[in-house]
Design a protein around this motif. Structure first.
Motif, PDB file in Angstrom:
ATOM      1  N   THR A 107       6.459 -16.336  -4.788  1.00 20.64           N
ATOM      2  CA  THR A 107       7.625 -15.464  -4.973  1.00 20.64           C
ATOM      3  C   THR A 107       7.206 -14.043  -5.312  1.00 20.64           C
ATOM      4  O   THR A 107       7.952 -13.099  -5.050  1.00 20.64           O
ATOM      5  N   VAL A 108       6.034 -13.877  -5.913  1.00 19.50           N
ATOM      6  CA  VAL A 108       5.481 -12.557  -6.215  1.00 19.50           C
ATOM      7  C   VAL A 108       3.981 -12.585  -5.949  1.00 19.50           C
ATOM      8  O   VAL A 108       3.358 -13.645  -5.924  1.00 19.50           O
ATOM      9  N   VAL A 109       3.425 -11.400  -5.750  1.00 18.19           N
ATOM     10  CA  VAL A 109       1.972 -11.266  -5.598  1.00 18.19           C
ATOM     11  C   VAL A 109       1.575  -9.907  -6.173  1.00 18.19           C
ATOM     12  O   VAL A 109       2.313  -8.934  -6.047  1.00 18.19           O
ATOM     13  N   GLY A 110       0.445  -9.875  -6.861  1.00 19.47           N
ATOM     14  CA  GLY A 110      -0.030  -8.637  -7.469  1.00 19.47           C
ATOM     15  C   GLY A 110      -0.899  -7.853  -6.520  1.00 19.47           C
ATOM     16  O   GLY A 110      -1.594  -8.416  -5.675  1.00 19.47           O
ATOM     17  N   GLY A 111      -0.846  -6.546  -6.650  1.00 22.94           N
ATOM     18  CA  GLY A 111      -1.655  -5.676  -5.811  1.00 22.94           C
ATOM     19  C   GLY A 111      -1.844  -4.329  -6.470  1.00 22.94           C
ATOM     20  O   GLY A 111      -1.706  -4.198  -7.683  1.00 22.94           O
ATOM     21  N   ALA A 112      -2.142  -3.330  -5.655  1.00 22.17           N
ATOM     22  CA  ALA A 112      -2.325  -1.969  -6.145  1.00 22.17           C
ATOM     23  C   ALA A 112      -1.641  -1.004  -5.195  1.00 22.17           C
ATOM     24  O   ALA A 112      -1.529  -1.268  -4.001  1.00 22.17           O
ATOM     25  N   GLY A 113      -1.190   0.107  -5.742  1.00 26.43           N
ATOM     26  CA  GLY A 113      -0.497   1.109  -4.947  1.00 26.43           C
ATOM     27  C   GLY A 113      -1.297   2.390  -4.814  1.00 26.43           C
ATOM     28  O   GLY A 113      -2.225   2.644  -5.573  1.00 26.43           O
ATOM     29  N   VAL A 114      -0.928   3.182  -3.826  1.00 28.21           N
ATOM     30  CA  VAL A 114      -1.500   4.511  -3.629  1.00 28.21           C
ATOM     31  C   VAL A 114      -0.336   5.488  -3.678  1.00 28.21           C
ATOM     32  O   VAL A 114       0.614   5.355  -2.906  1.00 28.21           O
ATOM     33  N   HIS A 115      -0.395   6.429  -4.609  1.00 30.32           N
ATOM     34  CA  HIS A 115       0.687   7.411  -4.687  1.00 30.32           C
ATOM     35  C   HIS A 115       0.187   8.841  -4.557  1.00 30.32           C
ATOM     36  O   HIS A 115       0.950   9.782  -4.635  1.00 30.32           O
ATOM     37  N   ARG A 116      -1.132   9.001  -4.338  1.00 25.34           N
ATOM     38  CA  ARG A 116      -1.675  10.319  -4.033  1.00 25.34           C
ATOM     39  C   ARG A 116      -2.887  10.138  -3.150  1.00 25.34           C
ATOM     40  O   ARG A 116      -3.532   9.089  -3.162  1.00 25.34           O
ATOM     41  N   GLY A 117      -3.172  11.140  -2.354  1.00 29.44           N
ATOM     42  CA  GLY A 117      -4.316  11.074  -1.466  1.00 29.44           C
ATOM     43  C   GLY A 117      -4.015  11.720  -0.127  1.00 29.44           C
ATOM     44  O   GLY A 117      -3.097  12.535  -0.008  1.00 29.44           O
ATOM     45  N   GLU A 118      -4.775  11.324   0.879  1.00 27.86           N
ATOM     46  CA  GLU A 118      -4.656  11.887   2.216  1.00 27.86           C
ATOM     47  C   GLU A 118      -4.549  10.745   3.216  1.00 27.86           C
ATOM     48  O   GLU A 118      -5.403   9.866   3.268  1.00 27.86           O
ATOM     49  N   VAL A 119      -3.485  10.778   4.013  1.00 27.83           N
ATOM     50  CA  VAL A 119      -3.134   9.652   4.881  1.00 27.83           C
ATOM     51  C   VAL A 119      -2.824  10.132   6.289  1.00 27.83           C
ATOM     52  O   VAL A 119      -2.193  11.169   6.473  1.00 27.83           O
ATOM     53  N   GLU A 120      -3.258   9.358   7.264  1.00 33.46           N
ATOM     54  CA  GLU A 120      -2.877   9.611   8.654  1.00 33.46           C
ATOM     55  C   GLU A 120      -1.692   8.703   9.000  1.00 33.46           C
ATOM     56  O   GLU A 120      -1.851   7.485   9.119  1.00 33.46           O
ATOM     57  N   PRO A 121      -0.501   9.270   9.163  1.00 31.44           N
ATOM     58  CA  PRO A 121       0.699   8.464   9.399  1.00 31.44           C
ATOM     59  C   PRO A 121       0.621   7.575  10.638  1.00 31.44           C
ATOM     60  O   PRO A 121       1.145   6.469  10.634  1.00 31.44           O
ATOM     61  N   GLY A 122      -0.029   8.026  11.694  1.00 24.91           N
ATOM     62  CA  GLY A 122      -0.115   7.257  12.928  1.00 24.91           C
ATOM     63  C   GLY A 122      -0.901   5.967  12.801  1.00 24.91           C
ATOM     64  O   GLY A 122      -0.837   5.112  13.678  1.00 24.91           O
ATOM     65  N   ARG A 123      -1.626   5.811  11.722  1.00 23.26           N
ATOM     66  CA  ARG A 123      -2.414   4.592  11.517  1.00 23.26           C
ATOM     67  C   ARG A 123      -1.782   3.629  10.519  1.00 23.26           C
ATOM     68  O   ARG A 123      -2.359   2.582  10.228  1.00 23.26           O
ATOM     69  N   LEU A 124      -0.620   3.991   9.978  1.00 22.48           N
ATOM     70  CA  LEU A 124       0.068   3.072   9.065  1.00 22.48           C
ATOM     71  C   LEU A 124       0.540   1.851   9.848  1.00 22.48           C
ATOM     72  O   LEU A 124       0.856   1.951  11.042  1.00 22.48           O
ATOM     73  N   PRO A 125       0.615   0.685   9.220  1.00 23.24           N
ATOM     74  CA  PRO A 125       0.851  -0.564   9.953  1.00 23.24           C
ATOM     75  C   PRO A 125       2.274  -0.774  10.477  1.00 23.24           C
ATOM     76  O   PRO A 125       2.468  -1.508  11.435  1.00 23.24           O
TER      77      PRO A 125
END
Length: 148
Positions: free
Chosen positions: A95-113
Motif C-alpha cells: 500500500t506504501v513504499v519508501g523512496g527519495a525525492g529530487v526537488h533541486r538540480g538539473e533535469v532534461e525533460p525529454g528523458r523523463l519517463p
C-alpha cells in the motif's frame, strides 16, 4: 529452520539519464518520501512492476504521502513538489513504499519517463519545481565555479 530452496530475485538497472548533474543528488540532499501506491495506476505508472525514477510527484494533503502529480487532482497532488530519485519495485499487496525525492538540480525533460497525464511534467509543474533547472539535451551545464 533454515530455508535451502531456490529463490529468484530480479534487479533493476537504474536509468537516471534525465538527471543532468549530481547537483541535488548528493548524500542527505534527497528527502525521504513515502509513496501511496493506490494513487498510482498500475497500467500507466508501473506496468513492469516498478515506478520509474523521474516521475513527477505531488504530496497528498490528508496523508502526507506522495503520488503522481496530476493538475486535475484535488487532494494536493495538483502541485508538483518532487521528482522520484530512484525507481521503486512494487510488491504485490503493498500500500506504501519508501523512496527519495529530487526537488533541486538539473533535469532534461525529454528523458523523463512519463510524457503525458498523471506523473508527467507540464508548464505548471515546471513553475512549481522552481529549484530544478530544466534543460534540453543540447544545453551545456558547467561544473566550473562562477568566475573560474
Amino acid at each position: 529452520m533454515t530455508y535451502i530452496g531456490v529463490r529468484k530475485k530480479s534487479f533493476l538497472a537504474e536509468n537516471r539519464s534525465w538527471l543532468l548533474s549530481q547537483a541535488g543528488a548528493g548524500p542527505g540532499e534527497n528527502p525521504s518520501i513515502i509513496l501511496d501506491i493506490a494513487s498510482f495506476d498500475a497500467e500507466d505508472h508501473y506496468p513492469e512492476g516498478y515506478i520509474p525514477s523521474g516521475i513527477v510527484l505531488g504530496k497528498i494533503t490528508a496523508s502526507g504521502e506522495y503520488g503522481p502529480y496530476d493538475a486535475t487532482a484535488t487532494d494536493g497532488r495538483e502541485t508538483a513538489v518532487e521528482l522520484l530519485f530512484g525507481s521503486l519495485t512494487i510488491e504485490p499487496g503493498a500500500t506504501v513504499v519508501g523512496g527519495a525525492g529530487v526537488h533541486r538540480g538539473e533535469v532534461e525533460p525529454g528523458r523523463l519517463p512519463i510524457e503525458s497525464g498523471a506523473g508527467a511534467l507540464d508548464a505548471a509543474a515546471r513553475q512549481a519545481l522552481f529549484l530544478i533547472r530544466f534543460a534540453d539535451a543540447t544545453t551545456t551545464i558547467s561544473t566550473e565555479p562562477a568566475g573560474a
